[in-house]
Design an enzyme around this catalytic site. Structure first.
Site, PDB file in Angstrom:
ATOM      1  N   GLU A 119       0.826  -1.197   0.000  1.00 38.99           N
ATOM      2  CA  GLU A 119       0.000   0.000   0.000  1.00 38.99           C
ATOM      3  C   GLU A 119       0.862   1.250   0.000  1.00 38.99           C
ATOM      4  O   GLU A 119       1.953   1.268   0.564  1.00 38.99           O
ATOM      5  CB  GLU A 119      -0.929  -0.023   1.214  1.00 38.99           C
ATOM      6  CG  GLU A 119      -1.967  -1.131   1.059  1.00 38.99           C
ATOM      7  CD  GLU A 119      -2.865  -1.305   2.261  1.00 38.99           C
ATOM      8  OE1 GLU A 119      -3.960  -1.865   2.081  1.00 38.99           O
ATOM      9  OE2 GLU A 119      -2.505  -0.921   3.382  1.00 38.99           O
TER      10      GLU A 119
ATOM     11  N   CYS B  83       3.482   8.541   0.976  1.00 40.16           N
ATOM     12  CA  CYS B  83       3.962   7.620   2.007  1.00 40.16           C
ATOM     13  C   CYS B  83       4.102   6.266   1.327  1.00 40.16           C
ATOM     14  O   CYS B  83       3.114   5.676   0.893  1.00 40.16           O
ATOM     15  CB  CYS B  83       2.943   7.584   3.150  1.00 40.16           C
ATOM     16  SG  CYS B  83       3.326   6.372   4.410  1.00 40.16           S
TER      17      CYS B  83
ATOM     18  N   CYS C 238       6.268  -6.926   6.991  1.00 36.74           N
ATOM     19  CA  CYS C 238       7.381  -6.406   7.795  1.00 36.74           C
ATOM     20  C   CYS C 238       7.890  -7.502   8.708  1.00 36.74           C
ATOM     21  O   CYS C 238       7.114  -8.322   9.200  1.00 36.74           O
ATOM     22  CB  CYS C 238       6.900  -5.212   8.629  1.00 36.74           C
ATOM     23  SG  CYS C 238       8.247  -4.310   9.442  1.00 36.74           S
TER      24      CYS C 238
ATOM     25  N   CYS D  20       6.274  -4.913  15.855  1.00 34.35           N
ATOM     26  CA  CYS D  20       5.787  -3.848  16.734  1.00 34.35           C
ATOM     27  C   CYS D  20       4.333  -4.133  17.102  1.00 34.35           C
ATOM     28  O   CYS D  20       3.495  -4.367  16.228  1.00 34.35           O
ATOM     29  CB  CYS D  20       5.919  -2.488  16.046  1.00 34.35           C
ATOM     30  SG  CYS D  20       7.622  -2.102  15.590  1.00 34.35           S
TER      31      CYS D  20
ATOM     32  N   CYS E 177       1.304  -2.043  15.549  1.00 35.89           N
ATOM     33  CA  CYS E 177       1.277  -1.767  14.114  1.00 35.89           C
ATOM     34  C   CYS E 177       0.582  -2.888  13.338  1.00 35.89           C
ATOM     35  O   CYS E 177       0.898  -4.065  13.512  1.00 35.89           O
ATOM     36  CB  CYS E 177       2.708  -1.588  13.596  1.00 35.89           C
ATOM     37  SG  CYS E 177       2.781  -1.237  11.836  1.00 35.89           S
TER      38      CYS E 177
ATOM     39  N   GLY F 148       6.778  -1.954   5.971  1.00 30.44           N
ATOM     40  CA  GLY F 148       8.156  -2.430   5.945  1.00 30.44           C
ATOM     41  C   GLY F 148       9.141  -1.556   6.695  1.00 30.44           C
ATOM     42  O   GLY F 148       8.826  -0.445   7.109  1.00 30.44           O
ATOM     43  N   GLU F 149      10.334  -2.118   6.894  1.00 35.41           N
ATOM     44  CA  GLU F 149      11.410  -1.398   7.568  1.00 35.41           C
ATOM     45  C   GLU F 149      12.469  -1.059   6.506  1.00 35.41           C
ATOM     46  O   GLU F 149      13.214  -1.943   6.042  1.00 35.41           O
ATOM     47  CB  GLU F 149      11.991  -2.282   8.683  1.00 35.41           C
ATOM     48  CG  GLU F 149      13.286  -1.799   9.285  1.00 35.41           C
ATOM     49  CD  GLU F 149      13.289  -0.323   9.692  1.00 35.41           C
ATOM     50  OE1 GLU F 149      12.383   0.111  10.406  1.00 35.41           O
ATOM     51  OE2 GLU F 149      14.208   0.401   9.256  1.00 35.41           O
TER      52      GLU F 149
ATOM     53  N   SER G 127      12.084   6.659   7.470  1.00 38.11           N
ATOM     54  CA  SER G 127      11.700   6.408   8.863  1.00 38.11           C
ATOM     55  C   SER G 127      12.098   4.993   9.244  1.00 38.11           C
ATOM     56  O   SER G 127      11.824   4.045   8.527  1.00 38.11           O
ATOM     57  CB  SER G 127      10.183   6.582   8.998  1.00 38.11           C
ATOM     58  OG  SER G 127       9.762   6.263  10.298  1.00 38.11           O
TER      59      SER G 127
ATOM     60  N   SER H 235      11.588   5.936  14.837  1.00 34.07           N
ATOM     61  CA  SER H 235      10.370   5.610  15.589  1.00 34.07           C
ATOM     62  C   SER H 235      10.783   5.144  16.970  1.00 34.07           C
ATOM     63  O   SER H 235      11.144   3.989  17.151  1.00 34.07           O
ATOM     64  CB  SER H 235       9.589   4.518  14.860  1.00 34.07           C
ATOM     65  OG  SER H 235       9.285   4.960  13.563  1.00 34.07           O
ATOM     66  N   LEU H 236      10.749   6.069  17.907  1.00 34.39           N
ATOM     67  CA  LEU H 236      11.315   5.766  19.230  1.00 34.39           C
ATOM     68  C   LEU H 236      10.257   5.176  20.167  1.00 34.39           C
ATOM     69  O   LEU H 236      10.422   4.097  20.702  1.00 34.39           O
ATOM     70  CB  LEU H 236      11.929   7.042  19.819  1.00 34.39           C
ATOM     71  CG  LEU H 236      12.831   6.853  21.014  1.00 34.39           C
ATOM     72  CD1 LEU H 236      14.040   5.986  20.685  1.00 34.39           C
ATOM     73  CD2 LEU H 236      13.301   8.205  21.562  1.00 34.39           C
ATOM     74  N   HIS H 237       9.218   5.904  20.436  1.00 34.85           N
ATOM     75  CA  HIS H 237       8.067   5.473  21.253  1.00 34.85           C
ATOM     76  C   HIS H 237       8.367   5.246  22.727  1.00 34.85           C
ATOM     77  O   HIS H 237       7.457   5.295  23.546  1.00 34.85           O
ATOM     78  CB  HIS H 237       7.370   4.242  20.674  1.00 34.85           C
ATOM     79  CG  HIS H 237       6.894   4.427  19.256  1.00 34.85           C
ATOM     80  ND1 HIS H 237       6.164   5.516  18.864  1.00 34.85           N
ATOM     81  CD2 HIS H 237       7.082   3.677  18.138  1.00 34.85           C
ATOM     82  CE1 HIS H 237       5.892   5.418  17.559  1.00 34.85           C
ATOM     83  NE2 HIS H 237       6.454   4.331  17.093  1.00 34.85           N
TER      84      HIS H 237
ATOM     85  N   ASN I 117      -3.373   5.389  15.985  1.00 34.92           N
ATOM     86  CA  ASN I 117      -4.454   4.896  15.136  1.00 34.92           C
ATOM     87  C   ASN I 117      -4.799   3.491  15.576  1.00 34.92           C
ATOM     88  O   ASN I 117      -4.019   2.575  15.333  1.00 34.92           O
ATOM     89  CB  ASN I 117      -4.008   4.895  13.675  1.00 34.92           C
ATOM     90  CG  ASN I 117      -3.558   6.270  13.249  1.00 34.92           C
ATOM     91  OD1 ASN I 117      -4.290   7.239  13.413  1.00 34.92           O
ATOM     92  ND2 ASN I 117      -2.336   6.372  12.756  1.00 34.92           N
TER      93      ASN I 117
ATOM     94  N   CYS J  12      -0.875   5.988   9.693  1.00 32.11           N
ATOM     95  CA  CYS J  12       0.316   5.269  10.166  1.00 32.11           C
ATOM     96  C   CYS J  12      -0.082   3.992  10.885  1.00 32.11           C
ATOM     97  O   CYS J  12      -0.919   4.012  11.778  1.00 32.11           O
ATOM     98  CB  CYS J  12       1.071   6.101  11.206  1.00 32.11           C
ATOM     99  SG  CYS J  12       2.083   7.371  10.547  1.00 32.11           S
TER     100      CYS J  12
END
Ligand code: SAH
Length: 346
Positions: free
Chosen positions: A94, A107, A114, A118, A121, A165-166, A197, A220-222, A296, A339
């Site tokens: 996507e 995006c 992936c 996470c 996600c 994906g990463e 990212s 992407s720390l979080h 989200n 996201c």
């Protein structure tokens, strides 16, 4: 036995020039075909009208042009467009067009599924099927550029690698795609308008620094507390914060580029003063910006957006410590285009 034709867009410009020399033609023919393949996004050899018929049929016999197809397009009430993109082997990724007053951002995805897990996600549930090729990444950008011109009357202005994906686990192909996007014989976009990212793969961040890449980096720390981060991003057990920070220090020393952190604040997970203090401490070695992203929801409520008071505490504390902070509202939520919602649901 049928000989499998080669994907012509896997060749570099030099390889294409050499190919024509081997065929007894001029190297310049390689430049012409290269321009058709990239800048003009030709989907067939037949379309290459300044190339002779004989040469076109020779190419037809030797190569294929794999290209993506926008299989389904959904429009959100806020103008966001989500594309389900079919690849030559029928797999789907996507990509999303996000319009604002002044910008159109693409995006894009870098992998099918992936390999990271996470917990918050949706893409993580797909597992990783394969890496995208450079042309498959490039084609997503071209498709969104076309949509931007068609629906918003302006070209694409920014690109973020925040789809499926990463990107740093498909580093070589992502870099090749960015080359094509930024070179004049591709789309000629400025690398300053591109953001990669990552969940934070220390070795690859250092490699990027060594290669002096010109695009922006977002992490992407979080959470800046190992136990918390590992509980929501399990790969943090392999790449702990100490290693991530060391890699980012290296990145900053080499590039002098500010570091952007993506950060979601969740109820009961990272919404206390202790969490924000750890974030401040983590950020302090280089000029930083923290994007507080709205969560989200993707599931039955295991994760919930933190209270406004908690978000305010984050903003106040960060500002007091001279760290730039922005609060990002989600776009395209009604079509699962925001996201972390990309999961081939449509
Ligand atoms: N793998 C890369 C890029 C894809 S994710 C990375 O981790 O950065 C793009 C961004 O969306 C990341 O910052 C990710 O943490 C965030 N994200 C994932 N799921 C989300 C969700 N459900 N709500 C809000 N942001 C999410």
């Amino acid at each position: 036995m049928e000989i499998k034709k080669k994907d012509i867009r896997a060749l570099t410009k030099d390889q294409l020039r050499n190919f024509f020399v081997e065929q007894g033609d001029k190297p310049f023919r390689g430049n012409q075909v290269y321009e058709w393949l990239w800048r003009k996004s030709a989907h067939s050899f037949e379309a290459m009208t300044n190339i002779s018929k004989e040469t076109r049929s020779m190419l037809e016999n030797a190569f294929v042009i794999n290209h993506i197809q926008v299989d389904q397009m959904q429009k959100s009430s806020d103008g966001t467009i989500k594309n389900a993109v079919k690849l030559h082997d029928e797999l789907i990724v996507e990509s999303v067009l996000i319009p604002t007053e002044t910008r159109t951002t693409a995006c894009v995805s870098s992998q099918v599924g992936c390999s990271l897990d996470c917990k918050f996600c949706a893409t993580a549930r797909l597992k990783r099927m394969r890496n995208l090729n450079p042309d498959e990444i490039y084609d997503q950008v071209v498709a969104i550029d076309n949509q931007s011109r068609l629906y918003f009357d302006r070209p694409l202005s920014n690109i973020v690698f925040m789809g499926m994906g990463e990107p740093l686990m498909n580093y070589n192909n992502v870099l090749k795609a960015i080359d094509k996007i930024t070179l004049p014989e591709g789309l000629g976009m400025s690398p300053k308008r591109i953001t990669v990212s990552t969940s934070g793969v220390p070795k690859m961040i250092k490699k990027m620094a060594d290669e002096e890449v010109k695009f922006n980096l977002a992490v992407s720390l979080h959470s800046a507390i190992d136990e918390v981060r590992t509980s929501i991003m399990p790969f943090n057990a392999t790449f702990p914060l100490k290693d991530l920070r060391e890699a980012l220090e290296y990145w900053y020393a080499k590039t002098k580029n500010r570091i952007t952190y993506e950060y979601v604040v969740w109820k009961g997970i990272n919404d206390t003063q202790k969490d924000v203090d750890a974030l401040v401490k983590f950020c302090q070695f280089a000029p930083s910006k923290v994007n507080l992203i709205e969560y989200n929801p993707i599931d039955d409520g295991e994760f919930q957006q933190a209270s406004d008071a908690a978000l305010q505490m984050y903003q106040d504390t960060l500002q007091k410590n001279r760290i730039i902070v922005t609060v990002r509202k989600s776009r395209g939520k009604d079509i699962d285009a925001a996201c972390g919602q990309l999961a081939n649901k449509s």
